[in-house]
Motif scaffolding. Structure first.
Motif, PDB file in Angstrom:
ATOM      1  N   ILE A 361       0.858  -1.189   0.000  1.00  0.00           N
ATOM      2  CA  ILE A 361       0.000   0.000   0.000  1.00  0.00           C
ATOM      3  C   ILE A 361       0.895   1.240   0.000  1.00  0.00           C
ATOM      4  N   VAL A 362       0.540   2.225  -0.831  1.00  0.00           N
ATOM      5  CA  VAL A 362       1.341   3.436  -0.986  1.00  0.00           C
ATOM      6  C   VAL A 362       0.516   4.641  -0.540  1.00  0.00           C
ATOM      7  N   PHE A 363       1.077   5.400   0.391  1.00  0.00           N
ATOM      8  CA  PHE A 363       0.462   6.624   0.884  1.00  0.00           C
ATOM      9  C   PHE A 363       1.334   7.812   0.490  1.00  0.00           C
ATOM     10  N   PRO A 364       0.793   9.029   0.518  1.00  0.00           N
ATOM     11  CA  PRO A 364       1.648  10.207   0.358  1.00  0.00           C
ATOM     12  C   PRO A 364       2.491  10.428   1.608  1.00  0.00           C
ATOM     13  N   LYS A 365       3.715  10.880   1.430  1.00  0.00           N
ATOM     14  CA  LYS A 365       4.571  11.166   2.594  1.00  0.00           C
ATOM     15  C   LYS A 365       4.063  12.393   3.342  1.00  0.00           C
ATOM     16  N   ARG A 366       3.618  13.414   2.577  1.00  0.00           N
ATOM     17  CA  ARG A 366       3.011  14.609   3.166  1.00  0.00           C
ATOM     18  C   ARG A 366       1.548  14.640   2.774  1.00  0.00           C
ATOM     19  N   ASN A 367       0.675  14.675   3.758  1.00  0.00           N
ATOM     20  CA  ASN A 367      -0.761  14.654   3.504  1.00  0.00           C
ATOM     21  C   ASN A 367      -1.349  16.035   3.737  1.00  0.00           C
ATOM     22  N   ASP A 368      -2.313  16.424   2.913  1.00  0.00           N
ATOM     23  CA  ASP A 368      -2.946  17.734   3.097  1.00  0.00           C
ATOM     24  C   ASP A 368      -3.868  17.758   4.303  1.00  0.00           C
ATOM     25  N   SER A 369      -4.183  16.576   4.853  1.00  0.00           N
ATOM     26  CA  SER A 369      -5.005  16.501   6.067  1.00  0.00           C
ATOM     27  C   SER A 369      -4.156  15.961   7.211  1.00  0.00           C
ATOM     28  N   TRP A 370      -3.800  16.817   8.160  1.00  0.00           N
ATOM     29  CA  TRP A 370      -2.988  16.355   9.289  1.00  0.00           C
ATOM     30  C   TRP A 370      -3.749  15.350  10.145  1.00  0.00           C
ATOM     31  N   ILE A 371      -5.074  15.459  10.142  1.00  0.00           N
ATOM     32  CA  ILE A 371      -5.878  14.507  10.915  1.00  0.00           C
ATOM     33  C   ILE A 371      -5.758  13.117  10.311  1.00  0.00           C
TER      34      ILE A 371
END
Length: 481
Positions: A361-371
């Motif tokens: 599974i691949v996620f963004p390293k920096r997310n626009d939602s801190w929550i």
């Protein structure tokens, strides 16, 4: 007893009665996990005023009776969903994949149909260019629906193409979510489209926010991204109508999306999904669109539209994801920007890895939602210990929502693996069985993997106590929100 003491007891009794009413409401709300009920009872009991207000704002999945009534009326006015795109191709599906498409059919009654073709778009700019070219070539109708439509270079290219098409007599209908696209809807560009003959509608209009709070949840949105041209071509994926630079959240740019152009009968299913949204917001009947004869059978793969939202059962998307995760035998690769799963999805991912499936599974390293970023990382350790490979993409905000299974099955669309997509948003996805397209999408996923950093158990164990406390606390609030 002094009058002040009597008043205090009356206020205490009123507060207790109000708390009790909302605790009972939280306990009686259908389709809620026990953890969610327990969380809401605690919030209401321990923080009476704030808890009751929070429950009023966020405690119930309520689109509003009138809106639900209009959506159901629209669906009743349209031809049956199972008939609009031709005969079901289920007999031609391999036995092990039949249950996957049956889950999809159970959502909207769209059956798997054969004769589809698709091309993955190279990037966001190329996708917009392809849409504009198709709009410029349209002969009869163009329908677009976006959650976010910005007045940037890409957004205005689509707007201008719609104006050109309307000027030459093509019926153009454009819809944008009233919250996600509020700036465009309230701009001169929107008025110019209307003046040019483009028929416009705002999805889920908010109106007076204070009054809306008492009718429905403001944060229940139409998150779909739909383009349908001449009842024969459609686009499906994660991309909004905007530049990759995504001006409203530029510090997370580039927005990295995946979208595909489809031809074939699956376009009519996407047309039906658009029509239901359009008719729920306007008085225009789009049923005649489906009177057009189906084109003759053509070579192509089997595909099916899956559209979740308030008009269908609340568990549609999580059931779809669990079915796919459980069907994997060799490899399961997922990209998603937002991961706040329910328990069955987390368990299905862990089980996939434990039975020997290469699960990534691949996620963004920096997310626009801190929550969401904090909540997602609270699930990392369990996934990693089960053998799931987690990677964090560093080349921008990875916004692609894709799943490939054993090199044969693809799910592509707008739905995230989070509770907002599951319970609040209207989404659109396409499930398909085709080795060639799945190979192309798997190659795109590999591009993301090559630009990503693997996450290890040691790294997660090295999180500070405060970071662990923060992540777990935010994740604990997931059932409440």
């Amino acid at each position: 007893m002094h009058d002040s003491a009597v008043l205090a007891w009356i206020l205490f009794a009123a507060q207790a009665a109000l708390q009790l009413v909302f605790i009972v409401r939280a306990l009686l709300r259908p389709h809620r996990e026990p953890a969610s009920r327990f969380a809401w009872v605690l919030v209401i009991a321990l923080a009476p005023g704030v808890g009751v207000l929070a429950y009023v704002l966020f405690g119930e999945v309520n689109l509003g009776r009138r809106r639900i009534g209009r959506l159901r009326a629209a669906l009743a006015s349209l031809p049956p969903a199972e008939e609009i795109a031709g005969a079901s191709a289920e007999p031609a599906i391999h036995d092990r994949f039949v249950p996957l498409f049956r889950v999809g059919t159970s959502v909207n009654h769209y059956v798997p149909v054969a004769g589809n073709r698709a091309r993955l778009q190279p990037d966001s700019a190329a996708a917009i260019a392809a849409m504009v070219a198709d709009i410029d070539a349209a002969r009869h109708s163009v329908h677009v629906l976006f959650y976010i439509w910005l007045a940037d270079a890409s957004g205005l290219k689509v707007a201008e193409a719609l104006k050109r098409a309307a000027a030459r007599g093509v019926v153009c209908r454009a819809m944008a979510d009233d919250l996600g696209s509020r700036a465009l809807i309230r701009s001169a560009h929107w008025r110019d489209m209307a003046a040019s003959g483009v028929r416009l509608a705002a999805a889920l209009p908010i109106g007076n926010p204070l009054l809306r709070l008492f009718k429905s949840r403001i944060d229940m949105r139409n998150h779909r991204k739909i383009v349908v041209i001449d009842n024969a071509v459609t686009y499906c994926g994660s991309q909004n109508c905007a530049d990759a630079a995504f001006a409203v959240k530029a510090r997370f740019a580039p927005w990295v999306d995946v979208i595909a152009r489809f031809e074939g009968p699956v376009a009519r299913q996407m047309q039906h999904l658009f029509a239901s949204s359009w008719m729920a917001e306007t008085s225009e009947d789009l049923a005649p669109l489906f009177g057009e004869p189906l084109p003759p059978p053509a070579p192509g793969f089997i595909a099916q539209t899956i559209g979740s939202g308030a008009g269908v059962r609340y568990s549609a998307m999580p059931e779809t994801f669990v079915a796919l995760m459980s069907a994997a035998r060799r490899e399961l690769v997922i990209t998603t920007p937002y991961y706040v799963p329910d328990e069955p999805i987390q368990a299905a991912l862990c089980a996939s890895a434990r039975r020997g499936v290469a699960t990534t599974i691949v996620f963004p390293k920096r997310n626009d939602s801190w929550i969401v970023a904090a909540a997602s990382r609270s699930y990392y350790r369990e996934l990693l210990e089960a053998g799931v490979q987690i990677h964090e993409y560093a080349g921008g905000l990875l916004h692609a929502k894709t799943l490939t299974l054993d090199g044969e099955i693809t799910l592509i669309g707008s739905a995230n693996i989070d509770r907002r997509s599951f319970e609040l948003n209207a989404e659109n996805n396409i499930l398909l069985h085709d080795e060639a397209f799945t190979r192309d999408l798997r190659a795109r996923q590999q591009v993301f993997l090559d630009a990503a950093t693997p996450v290890t158990v040691a790294q997660v164990e090295a999180y500070s106590r405060w970071r662990q406390l923060w992540n777990n606390t935010i994740a604990m609030l997931g059932p409440v929100l």
